[in-house]
Design an enzyme around this catalytic site. Sequence first.
Site, short mmCIF file in Angstrom:
data_model
loop_
_atom_site.label_atom_id
_atom_site.label_comp_id
_atom_site.label_asym_id
_atom_site.label_seq_id
_atom_site.Cartn_x
_atom_site.Cartn_y
_atom_site.Cartn_z
CE LYS A 1 -8.73 13.09 14.18
NZ LYS A 1 -7.29 12.94 14.48
CE1 TYR B 1 -3.61 2.52 0.65
CE2 TYR B 1 -2.69 2.89 2.84
CZ TYR B 1 -3.59 3.22 1.85
OH TYR B 1 -4.46 4.27 2.04
CG HIS C 1 -6.94 7.27 10.92
ND1 HIS C 1 -6.65 7.87 9.73
CD2 HIS C 1 -7.03 5.93 10.66
CE1 HIS C 1 -6.57 6.94 8.78
NE2 HIS C 1 -6.79 5.77 9.33
CG ASP D 1 -5.91 12.12 11.25
OD1 ASP D 1 -6.17 11.04 10.69
OD2 ASP D 1 -5.54 12.21 12.44
CE1 TYR E 1 -5.66 -3.18 8.04
CE2 TYR E 1 -6.43 -0.92 8.01
CZ TYR E 1 -5.43 -1.83 8.25
OH TYR E 1 -4.21 -1.40 8.71
CG HIS E 2 -10.15 1.46 7.56
ND1 HIS E 2 -10.31 1.18 6.23
CD2 HIS E 2 -8.90 1.96 7.70
CE1 HIS E 2 -9.20 1.52 5.58
NE2 HIS E 2 -8.34 1.99 6.45
#
Length: 670
Positions: free
Chosen positions: A543, A20, A549, A547, A174-175
Amino acid sequence: MSDEKRGFAEREQPWLIRTYSGHSSAAASNALYRTNLQRGQTGLSVAFDLPTQTGYDSDHILARGEVGKVGVPIGHLGDMRALFDGIPLERMNTSMTINATAPWLLALYIACAEEQGASRAALQGTTQNDILKEYLSRGTYIFPPGPSLALTGDVIAFTYRELPKWNPMNVCSYHLQEAGATPVQELAYALANAAAVLDAVKAGGQVPEAEFGQVVGRISFFVNAGIRFVTEMCKMRAFVELWDKLTLDRYGITDERFRRFRYGVQVNSLGLTEQQPENNVYRILLEMLAVVLSKDARARAVQLPAWNEALGLPRPWDQQWSLRLQQIVAYETDLLEYGDLFEGSPVVAAKVAELAADAMAEFDRLQAMGGAVAAIESGYMKQRLVESNAKRLSAIERGEQSVIGVNRFTESAPSPLTGGGDAGIMTVDAAVEQEQIERLAAWRAGRDAQAVAAALDGLRNAASQGANIMEPSIAAARAGVTTGEWSEVLRQVFGEYRAATGVAAASSSGATLQPKDALRPVRERVTAVSDRLGRRLKMLVGKPGLDGHSNGAEQIALKARDAGFEVVYEGIRLTPAQIVNAALEESVHVVGLSILSGSHVALVGEVMKGLAAAGIDDIPVVVGGIIPPEDAAALKAAGVARVYTPKDYDLTRIIADIVDLIDERGELAA
């Protein structure tokens, strides 16, 4: 047959071997791709930067500090040409991790491939295009769930006819795991998201009933594999069984080919450690075995993180090391010479049955709520993920879950891998952003303005009328439309959305459930300092930038609230100016900034300047993220009071440290 007689020709072909990658610019990423392909990589997996993922051009205010940091910036067809220069797309299998802007990036890819002379029918690859998990994890959504599902359906309806070898959607669990999902939640939420998308496609009327099986057959999954590799392997076998059952029972797909569970994987990055990072190589190998050992549930494509991704951006050599690991397993071992190793195992069968039953119970609970979209809009799924992540972190903090080098066997010799002048990672040159902006300006200046305007009108009409967005997007790509312009048209039609944070309703699993309450002394300190300052301590968790996350920010907000703070947390994607305004309006005692995209120096600097301009630079600022030591020093020199990185895993200690900081400076911020 003896080992001596077993020939190499009898071996199965290995999975697609990918890394990736993408960074800095299209040209720099192209050089990396070509190098990796020469070294034996068999497919491409493109990482896009955050402005590209969230539909902003590189010169937008929200893109500041983010350009080229976590992936490659793609602003228009010229960037896409440069990205794949010298790489024949007709013969390539390309995965693109893109969601909200997936129709646009696929349109650019198709336009670029057709310029190369490729036919649409020959193109092979995958667009992640799972927008629902973005509301729960990575945060790169743009539009409300309804229009987002419609765009996903447009890609699916278009590709099954025009690009029959293309996977239009990776249902991406996945996330979900990265956001804290347990194996049961990962199974249930991924299947619920897939069902929501397929239900929307059926209801959209673009696919005839007789051809719906073809659509189901092109849906693939992108999953995570953690360190408990026996459980993870059983999870994959449960995925196979549950997908087969769901597609048969819910959608009546009788052709077994269309019910196959097809998945790619990147193994867990969440469990990689900043401490003793060389240990991550072993973690990555074990996690990979979870998805390749079991033939009946083997991944079709594998990409591995590099050993140093908890430290920063991996260098080309680090990616090569991960590539070689895959190649050793695929070509040196005898794994691909045998059938399924776990068929008939009572231990495996029992674990698979347990996971499947629990996952279906949670799946049914979601359906009773109205399905995945309703569970996202109500905040239920996000709340459950925040709580699961809190349990995991609390177990590590208490030592109940061992992480070698973090809370056990922490003594270590200095690592020679990180001892060089680059500290073991690659950094993106600060000049990259300005260079990309200049290329963008040149692109705009050199195009046909009338053609661009006509293409944008066509796009707007299609979106307003509910027509399929793909052909107008391809036309816009050819006309020279930019990523920001494409997204802005759709923002005007569909509006924007802010998802639930999951923090307000979540409950921490930490100290309140322990016989010995480790958080109690911190609560007492919060009360004492609050009493001394005349009001309850208040913390702003922000934040800045793009981003999405948000796991760290959510957990800090949750722990601070449990410790007795008033917490202001408004979610992701805020400008520095918005954070400064919130600090001013809320009269907070401390500002905590969380940034994991590598843009910390630029964005924190803007927040610090804004606080000074507002006359509130006496409020202490603390920062958390993947921050190299030299950047941490720069932040502190700019006035940041504390810098926390992944090695600071004990959240109770972090909150206690913040209370001490406020106590030291509290007279100023009271």
